[in-house]
Design a protein around this motif. Sequence first.
Motif, PDB file in Angstrom:
ATOM      1  N   ARG A 101     -16.514 -26.517 -96.604  1.00 51.40           N
ATOM      2  CA  ARG A 101     -16.996 -26.431 -95.229  1.00 51.40           C
ATOM      3  C   ARG A 101     -16.102 -25.566 -94.334  1.00 51.40           C
ATOM      4  NH1 ARG A 101     -16.825 -32.126 -92.648  1.00 51.40           N
ATOM      5  NH2 ARG A 101     -14.835 -31.471 -91.804  1.00 51.40           N
ATOM      6  N   ASP A 102     -14.856 -25.982 -94.119  1.00 49.47           N
ATOM      7  CA  ASP A 102     -13.981 -25.340 -93.131  1.00 49.47           C
ATOM      8  C   ASP A 102     -12.671 -24.861 -93.738  1.00 49.47           C
ATOM      9  OD1 ASP A 102     -15.359 -26.052 -90.447  1.00 49.47           O
ATOM     10  OD2 ASP A 102     -15.218 -27.994 -91.444  1.00 49.47           O
ATOM     11  N   VAL A 103     -12.157 -23.781 -93.176  1.00 49.09           N
ATOM     12  CA  VAL A 103     -10.812 -23.296 -93.487  1.00 49.09           C
ATOM     13  C   VAL A 103     -10.074 -23.099 -92.168  1.00 49.09           C
ATOM     14  CG1 VAL A 103      -9.444 -21.366 -94.380  1.00 49.09           C
ATOM     15  CG2 VAL A 103     -11.423 -22.190 -95.671  1.00 49.09           C
ATOM     16  N   PHE A 104      -8.854 -23.619 -92.104  1.00 50.05           N
ATOM     17  CA  PHE A 104      -7.957 -23.372 -90.981  1.00 50.05           C
ATOM     18  C   PHE A 104      -6.749 -22.630 -91.537  1.00 50.05           C
ATOM     19  CE2 PHE A 104     -10.505 -26.914 -89.634  1.00 50.05           C
ATOM     20  CZ  PHE A 104     -10.725 -26.674 -88.294  1.00 50.05           C
ATOM     21  N   LEU A 105      -6.474 -21.465 -90.968  1.00 44.12           N
ATOM     22  CA  LEU A 105      -5.405 -20.608 -91.473  1.00 44.12           C
ATOM     23  C   LEU A 105      -4.581 -20.127 -90.286  1.00 44.12           C
ATOM     24  CD1 LEU A 105      -5.898 -17.880 -94.136  1.00 44.12           C
ATOM     25  CD2 LEU A 105      -4.590 -17.394 -92.104  1.00 44.12           C
ATOM     26  N   SER A 106      -3.271 -20.328 -90.352  1.00 39.79           N
ATOM     27  CA  SER A 106      -2.407 -19.815 -89.282  1.00 39.79           C
ATOM     28  C   SER A 106      -1.370 -18.883 -89.875  1.00 39.79           C
ATOM     29  CB  SER A 106      -1.729 -20.961 -88.515  1.00 39.79           C
ATOM     30  OG  SER A 106      -0.718 -21.558 -89.288  1.00 39.79           O
ATOM     31  N   THR A 107      -0.939 -17.930 -89.049  1.00 41.00           N
ATOM     32  CA  THR A 107       0.077 -16.975 -89.463  1.00 41.00           C
ATOM     33  C   THR A 107       0.612 -16.274 -88.224  1.00 41.00           C
ATOM     34  OG1 THR A 107       0.574 -15.199 -91.045  1.00 41.00           O
ATOM     35  CG2 THR A 107      -1.539 -15.059 -89.871  1.00 41.00           C
ATOM     36  N   LEU A 108       1.408 -15.246 -88.443  1.00 36.74           N
ATOM     37  CA  LEU A 108       1.958 -14.447 -87.347  1.00 36.74           C
ATOM     38  C   LEU A 108       1.238 -13.113 -87.265  1.00 36.74           C
ATOM     39  CD1 LEU A 108       4.760 -15.892 -88.837  1.00 36.74           C
ATOM     40  CD2 LEU A 108       5.564 -15.120 -86.628  1.00 36.74           C
ATOM     41  N   ASP A 109       0.912 -12.715 -86.044  1.00 41.15           N
ATOM     42  CA  ASP A 109       0.299 -11.410 -85.795  1.00 41.15           C
ATOM     43  C   ASP A 109       1.358 -10.326 -86.033  1.00 41.15           C
ATOM     44  OD1 ASP A 109      -1.459  -9.444 -85.030  1.00 41.15           O
ATOM     45  OD2 ASP A 109      -1.712 -10.172 -82.978  1.00 41.15           O
ATOM     46  N   ARG A 110       0.931  -9.144 -86.439  1.00 45.56           N
ATOM     47  CA  ARG A 110       1.880  -8.049 -86.680  1.00 45.56           C
ATOM     48  C   ARG A 110       2.064  -7.249 -85.382  1.00 45.56           C
ATOM     49  NH1 ARG A 110      -0.728  -4.606 -89.908  1.00 45.56           N
ATOM     50  NH2 ARG A 110      -0.683  -6.052 -91.651  1.00 45.56           N
ATOM     51  N   THR A 111       2.927  -7.757 -84.498  1.00 45.75           N
ATOM     52  CA  THR A 111       3.214  -7.108 -83.217  1.00 45.75           C
ATOM     53  C   THR A 111       4.722  -7.057 -83.010  1.00 45.75           C
ATOM     54  OG1 THR A 111       3.218  -9.180 -81.968  1.00 45.75           O
ATOM     55  CG2 THR A 111       1.085  -8.077 -82.232  1.00 45.75           C
ATOM     56  N   VAL A 180      -4.076 -14.181 -76.973  1.00 44.67           N
ATOM     57  CA  VAL A 180      -3.993 -12.935 -76.208  1.00 44.67           C
ATOM     58  C   VAL A 180      -3.478 -11.852 -77.159  1.00 44.67           C
ATOM     59  CG1 VAL A 180      -3.001 -11.764 -74.220  1.00 44.67           C
ATOM     60  CG2 VAL A 180      -3.487 -14.224 -74.091  1.00 44.67           C
ATOM     61  N   PRO A 181      -4.328 -10.895 -77.555  1.00 43.36           N
ATOM     62  CA  PRO A 181      -3.885  -9.856 -78.494  1.00 43.36           C
ATOM     63  C   PRO A 181      -2.618  -9.164 -78.007  1.00 43.36           C
ATOM     64  CG  PRO A 181      -6.252  -9.724 -78.162  1.00 43.36           C
ATOM     65  CD  PRO A 181      -5.728 -10.719 -77.153  1.00 43.36           C
ATOM     66  N   GLY A 182      -1.657  -9.037 -78.912  1.00 38.37           N
ATOM     67  CA  GLY A 182      -0.395  -8.380 -78.608  1.00 38.37           C
ATOM     68  C   GLY A 182       0.634  -9.284 -77.961  1.00 38.37           C
ATOM     69  N   LEU A 183       0.211 -10.430 -77.431  1.00 39.76           N
ATOM     70  CA  LEU A 183       1.137 -11.328 -76.738  1.00 39.76           C
ATOM     71  C   LEU A 183       1.188 -12.718 -77.351  1.00 39.76           C
ATOM     72  CD1 LEU A 183       0.364 -10.377 -73.032  1.00 39.76           C
ATOM     73  CD2 LEU A 183       2.299  -9.639 -74.444  1.00 39.76           C
ATOM     74  N   THR A 184       0.555 -12.903 -78.489  1.00 39.42           N
ATOM     75  CA  THR A 184       0.537 -14.194 -79.166  1.00 39.42           C
ATOM     76  C   THR A 184       1.160 -14.029 -80.545  1.00 39.42           C
ATOM     77  OG1 THR A 184      -1.479 -14.842 -77.992  1.00 39.42           O
ATOM     78  CG2 THR A 184      -0.949 -16.045 -79.997  1.00 39.42           C
ATOM     79  N   PRO A 185       2.431 -14.416 -80.721  1.00 37.53           N
ATOM     80  CA  PRO A 185       3.056 -14.227 -82.043  1.00 37.53           C
ATOM     81  C   PRO A 185       2.360 -15.012 -83.154  1.00 37.53           C
ATOM     82  CG  PRO A 185       4.726 -14.663 -80.379  1.00 37.53           C
ATOM     83  CD  PRO A 185       3.394 -14.912 -79.739  1.00 37.53           C
ATOM     84  N   ASN A 186       2.078 -16.297 -82.932  1.00 37.44           N
ATOM     85  CA  ASN A 186       1.432 -17.139 -83.936  1.00 37.44           C
ATOM     86  C   ASN A 186       0.009 -17.456 -83.496  1.00 37.44           C
ATOM     87  OD1 ASN A 186       4.451 -17.811 -84.053  1.00 37.44           O
ATOM     88  ND2 ASN A 186       3.698 -18.629 -85.975  1.00 37.44           N
ATOM     89  N   TYR A 187      -0.904 -17.486 -84.455  1.00 39.43           N
ATOM     90  CA  TYR A 187      -2.284 -17.842 -84.133  1.00 39.43           C
ATOM     91  C   TYR A 187      -2.871 -18.651 -85.270  1.00 39.43           C
ATOM     92  CZ  TYR A 187      -3.609 -14.058 -87.294  1.00 39.43           C
ATOM     93  OH  TYR A 187      -3.763 -13.261 -88.402  1.00 39.43           O
ATOM     94  N   ILE A 188      -3.972 -19.322 -84.968  1.00 38.59           N
ATOM     95  CA  ILE A 188      -4.700 -20.085 -85.970  1.00 38.59           C
ATOM     96  C   ILE A 188      -6.174 -19.701 -85.903  1.00 38.59           C
ATOM     97  CG2 ILE A 188      -4.983 -22.079 -84.425  1.00 38.59           C
ATOM     98  CD1 ILE A 188      -4.690 -23.849 -87.007  1.00 38.59           C
ATOM     99  N   LEU A 189      -6.766 -19.514 -87.085  1.00 39.41           N
ATOM    100  CA  LEU A 189      -8.194 -19.199 -87.210  1.00 39.41           C
ATOM    101  C   LEU A 189      -8.920 -20.395 -87.806  1.00 39.41           C
ATOM    102  CD1 LEU A 189      -8.057 -15.676 -88.906  1.00 39.41           C
ATOM    103  CD2 LEU A 189      -8.872 -16.130 -86.614  1.00 39.41           C
ATOM    104  N   HIS A 190     -10.131 -20.641 -87.310  1.00 39.33           N
ATOM    105  CA  HIS A 190     -11.024 -21.624 -87.934  1.00 39.33           C
ATOM    106  C   HIS A 190     -12.210 -20.836 -88.462  1.00 39.33           C
ATOM    107  CE1 HIS A 190     -14.360 -24.821 -87.306  1.00 39.33           C
ATOM    108  NE2 HIS A 190     -13.978 -24.794 -88.564  1.00 39.33           N
ATOM    109  N   ALA A 191     -12.467 -20.970 -89.758  1.00 39.75           N
ATOM    110  CA  ALA A 191     -13.603 -20.304 -90.391  1.00 39.75           C
ATOM    111  C   ALA A 191     -14.437 -21.338 -91.129  1.00 39.75           C
ATOM    112  CB  ALA A 191     -13.118 -19.225 -91.355  1.00 39.75           C
ATOM    113  N   THR A 192     -15.728 -21.042 -91.248  1.00 37.16           N
ATOM    114  CA  THR A 192     -16.625 -21.932 -91.998  1.00 37.16           C
ATOM    115  C   THR A 192     -17.356 -21.126 -93.049  1.00 37.16           C
ATOM    116  OG1 THR A 192     -18.437 -21.578 -90.437  1.00 37.16           O
ATOM    117  CG2 THR A 192     -16.996 -23.461 -90.023  1.00 37.16           C
ATOM    118  N   LYS A 193     -17.872 -21.831 -94.026  1.00 40.69           N
ATOM    119  CA  LYS A 193     -18.689 -21.181 -95.049  1.00 40.69           C
ATOM    120  C   LYS A 193     -19.832 -20.455 -94.360  1.00 40.69           C
ATOM    121  CE  LYS A 193     -17.011 -22.323 -99.144  1.00 40.69           C
ATOM    122  NZ  LYS A 193     -16.865 -21.473-100.308  1.00 40.69           N
ATOM    123  N   SER A 194     -20.105 -19.242 -94.736  1.00 38.72           N
ATOM    124  CA  SER A 194     -21.108 -18.413 -94.062  1.00 38.72           C
ATOM    125  C   SER A 194     -22.491 -19.013 -94.098  1.00 38.72           C
ATOM    126  CB  SER A 194     -21.144 -17.023 -94.708  1.00 38.72           C
ATOM    127  OG  SER A 194     -19.895 -16.404 -94.583  1.00 38.72           O
TER     128      SER A 194
END
Length: 196
Positions: A101-111, A180-194
Amino acid sequence: MPRSPNRTSVDGASVLDVGCGGGLLSRALAKRGAHVTGIDASSSAIAAAAAASSNDDVELIVGEAEHLEGREFDVVCALEVIEHVADAALFVRTLGRLAKRDVFLSTLDRTWLSWAVGVVAAEKIFGILPRGTHDWTKFLPPDEVAVMLGRAGLAVKDVAALHFVWGPLGLHRAWLGPFVPGLTPNYILHATKSNR
């Protein structure tokens, strides 16, 4: 891409915590009613998680997500892991295969800010992390991760900033905020099965 965090219930859900470390997320999810499997390549991390998770509904495995053949989970979490793997696209495909059903993935933006915070401050100035923990070239912008998720059959629903406050004993507090693109070092994405 939507910008607000989605509140997905985990009560009664099967959840895989990839790169679970000492089990902080695994324990929190189990306390919210999830049936959690934590997996980490480090046997010492799994031993620490086992010592802390004795009363929780947490199955702990030493290994890598790629080795969980034939298993599926309602929710798959991979927080602060993808920037350490050898093949990010393969890793994301594995997450997609394991998730029902769901995937939660966090990482650091390349900025420049993520380099300043995640490498210079965290590793070299304050020593929060051991030197060499992060390779800035392996940090991934949300749009790159979204493409990988799409190829793995997942659609991004939300992205949010992930903020941390560190104290003398380690992580003190974490919370979500607007990305905020460029100003957020860490972020988390929520994705679901298409197909959902």
